[in-house]
Design a protein around this motif. Structure first.
Motif, mmCIF file in Angstrom:
data_model
loop_
_atom_site.group_PDB
_atom_site.id
_atom_site.type_symbol
_atom_site.label_atom_id
_atom_site.label_comp_id
_atom_site.label_asym_id
_atom_site.label_seq_id
_atom_site.Cartn_x
_atom_site.Cartn_y
_atom_site.Cartn_z
ATOM 1 N N LYS A 203 0.842 -1.213 0.000
ATOM 2 C CA LYS A 203 0.000 0.000 0.000
ATOM 3 C C LYS A 203 0.870 1.254 0.000
ATOM 4 N N VAL A 204 1.967 1.223 0.755
ATOM 5 C CA VAL A 204 2.887 2.363 0.757
ATOM 6 C C VAL A 204 3.469 2.552 -0.643
ATOM 7 N N GLY A 205 3.815 1.417 -1.302
ATOM 8 C CA GLY A 205 4.334 1.494 -2.665
ATOM 9 C C GLY A 205 3.313 2.086 -3.607
ATOM 10 N N THR A 206 2.039 1.728 -3.413
ATOM 11 C CA THR A 206 0.984 2.290 -4.253
ATOM 12 C C THR A 206 0.851 3.795 -4.027
ATOM 13 N N LEU A 207 0.936 4.211 -2.745
ATOM 14 C CA LEU A 207 0.824 5.638 -2.427
ATOM 15 C C LEU A 207 1.912 6.441 -3.124
ATOM 16 N N PHE A 208 3.097 5.829 -3.217
ATOM 17 C CA PHE A 208 4.204 6.522 -3.865
ATOM 18 C C PHE A 208 4.356 6.128 -5.337
ATOM 19 N N GLY A 209 3.320 5.527 -5.872
ATOM 20 C CA GLY A 209 3.338 5.226 -7.297
ATOM 21 C C GLY A 209 4.389 4.218 -7.680
ATOM 22 N N GLY A 210 4.749 3.322 -6.752
ATOM 23 C CA GLY A 210 5.748 2.320 -7.077
ATOM 24 C C GLY A 210 7.164 2.840 -7.011
ATOM 25 N N ALA A 211 7.378 4.003 -6.408
ATOM 26 C CA ALA A 211 8.717 4.588 -6.349
ATOM 27 C C ALA A 211 9.607 3.844 -5.391
ATOM 28 N N THR A 212 10.936 3.996 -5.599
ATOM 29 C CA THR A 212 11.894 3.454 -4.644
ATOM 30 C C THR A 212 11.690 4.141 -3.298
ATOM 31 N N LEU A 213 11.654 3.352 -2.215
ATOM 32 C CA LEU A 213 11.292 3.906 -0.921
ATOM 33 C C LEU A 213 12.502 4.197 -0.034
ATOM 34 N N THR A 214 13.701 4.169 -0.612
ATOM 35 C CA THR A 214 14.908 4.517 0.150
ATOM 36 C C THR A 214 15.766 5.466 -0.676
ATOM 37 N N ALA A 215 16.580 6.246 0.028
ATOM 38 C CA ALA A 215 17.506 7.165 -0.633
ATOM 39 C C ALA A 215 18.742 7.317 0.239
ATOM 40 N N SER A 216 19.901 7.244 -0.387
ATOM 41 C CA SER A 216 21.160 7.302 0.353
ATOM 42 C C SER A 216 21.484 8.724 0.784
ATOM 43 N N ALA A 217 22.311 8.807 1.844
ATOM 44 C CA ALA A 217 22.736 10.133 2.339
ATOM 45 C C ALA A 217 23.518 10.876 1.265
ATOM 46 N N SER A 218 23.372 12.186 1.249
ATOM 47 C CA SER A 218 24.062 13.000 0.239
ATOM 48 C C SER A 218 24.277 14.403 0.784
ATOM 49 N N THR A 219 25.480 14.933 0.575
ATOM 50 C CA THR A 219 25.804 16.288 1.029
ATOM 51 C C THR A 219 26.366 17.096 -0.129
#
Length: 385
Positions: A203-219
């Motif tokens: 359901k969370v994947g559906t809410l985000f349209g199937g998007a990747t649900l993680t993202a790495s740290a970035s500065t």
């Protein structure tokens, strides 16, 4: 010894000489002082009126020094505002430069093609079809628990107000929002890694349209450096504001200036200062090293408001300065008028007084000649011996 008897002619000549000598002394005093009235004995009305006018002129002269110092206090504050304006504009430039460097903050962004709105109910298929009790978790923290009728706005509000994700004691770290395409976005504002999950991952994947649900740290190092530059300028604002005082009065550090305009203290102006350090101007320190556009835009908004305060206060101080300078000019003119009026009552005409002295000198010589002639009549008796 018997009294010596003088003839009438001799006595009259002596009286004339004494009178002329007294008049000469008066004329010499008038020429020496430049005044025809030197005491109340000369002319009581003119003497006391002139003294009153002179006294008021002296009182105003002492106030004039105080007015002049008041002008300098306002001028110091005005110069401080001009310098602060330049620092704020420099901080603006740093923030805008940071905004030009592309943000690389970790984001989880929906890929749905059917736009969501804030009022889209989560129980619908397009919003995930959540059931009561389903949860959404961000970075291991349960940020939202679904209840009947909850919509997208409820999710956004729950994430943004979560005390674990965004402690009240510091800047916001996690932000949820809808982008222009109607896609739900969860962003890590400080550049740390991001993970979105839930009790029903599908359901969370559906809410985000199937998007990747993680993202790495970035500065973004450029933004980090510009954030440090911004904070350095902010410190300079504090220092400059504290150095904008004059003679112990700083109108940019809540100082108070009262300028008295007359000797009776019935006319004055009171100028209240402001607190124009960075905090007083509403310019907060950089947050999250300017890694997100939101933090930079917030800073730019604060700087714009700070500039508005500076410009408005500059106008206020300018108006106050105009009033004080007008009274300063008026006081100068009034002093000149009082002194001129006082002089008109007591000053002597040097040409006239000099002519009178010359006349008295001539009379004294004539009186001396008359005395000599009067004594010659008595001297004729010596010819009998």
């Amino acid at each position: 010894m018997a009294d010596i008897t003088l003839s009438v002619g001799v006595r009259q000549s002596l009286a004339a000489i004494k009178s002329t000598t007294a008049s000469q002394q008066q004329q010499q005093l008038k020429l020496a002082t430049g005044k025809r009235v030197n005491s109340a004995l000369d002319n009581p009305v003119n003497f006391f009126t002139s003294s009153s006018l002179s006294n008021r002129a002296r009182d105003l002269s002492s106030l004039l020094d105080s007015i002049g110092q008041g002008v300098k206090v306002i001028e110091a504050a005005d110069k401080g505002i001009k310098a602060l304006t330049k620092l704020v504009e420099s901080a603006q430039a740093s923030a805008r430069q940071a905004l030009q460097s592309t943000s690389s903050t970790p984001k989880v962004t929906g890929t749905n093609t059917t736009a969501l709105t804030g009022s889209t109910v989560l129980s619908t298929a397009g919003a995930g079809g959540f059931a009561v009790g389903d949860t959404i978790t961000v970075n291991g923290t349960a940020a939202f628990t679904f209840a009947a009728g909850d919509d997208v706005d409820d999710v956004i509000s729950a994430i943004n107000s979560n005390a674990t994700l965004n402690p009240s004691s510091g800047p916001q770290k996690i932000q949820a929002s809808l982008n222009g395409q109607g896609q739900l976005v969860v962003e890590s504002l400080d550049g740390s890694s991001l993970a979105v999950s839930g009790s029903a991952s599908a359901k969370v994947g559906t809410l985000f349209g199937g998007a990747t649900l993680t993202a790495s740290a970035s500065t973004n190092s450029t933004r980090k450096d510009l954030a440090a530059q911004f904070d350095a300028l902010r410190s300079q604002i504090d220092q400059l504001a504290s150095d904008s005082g004059y003679n112990g009065v700083n109108l940019l550090d809540n100082g108070l200036l009262k300028v008295q305009f007359n000797e009776a203290n019935t006319a004055s102006i009171t100028i209240s200062g402001v607190k124009f350090n960075a905090t007083g101007l509403g310019i907060a320190a950089s947050t999250n090293n300017f890694q997100s556009d939101k933090d930079i835009n917030d800073a730019i908004g604060n700087l714009t408001n700070g500039l508005t305060k500076l410009r408005n206060q500059a106008s206020t101080f300018g108006s106050n300065l105009s009033v004080v300078q007008t009274r300063q000019d008026f006081t100068n003119s009034m002093i000149e008028t009082l002194e001129t009026g006082s002089d008109l009552l007591v000053l002597a005409d040097q040409n006239e007084e000099a002519a009178k002295l010359v006349t008295l000198n001539t009379r004294q010589q004539l009186a001396s000649t008359a005395l000599s002639l009067a004594t010659q009549a008595e001297q004729s008796v010596l010819r009998l011996f």
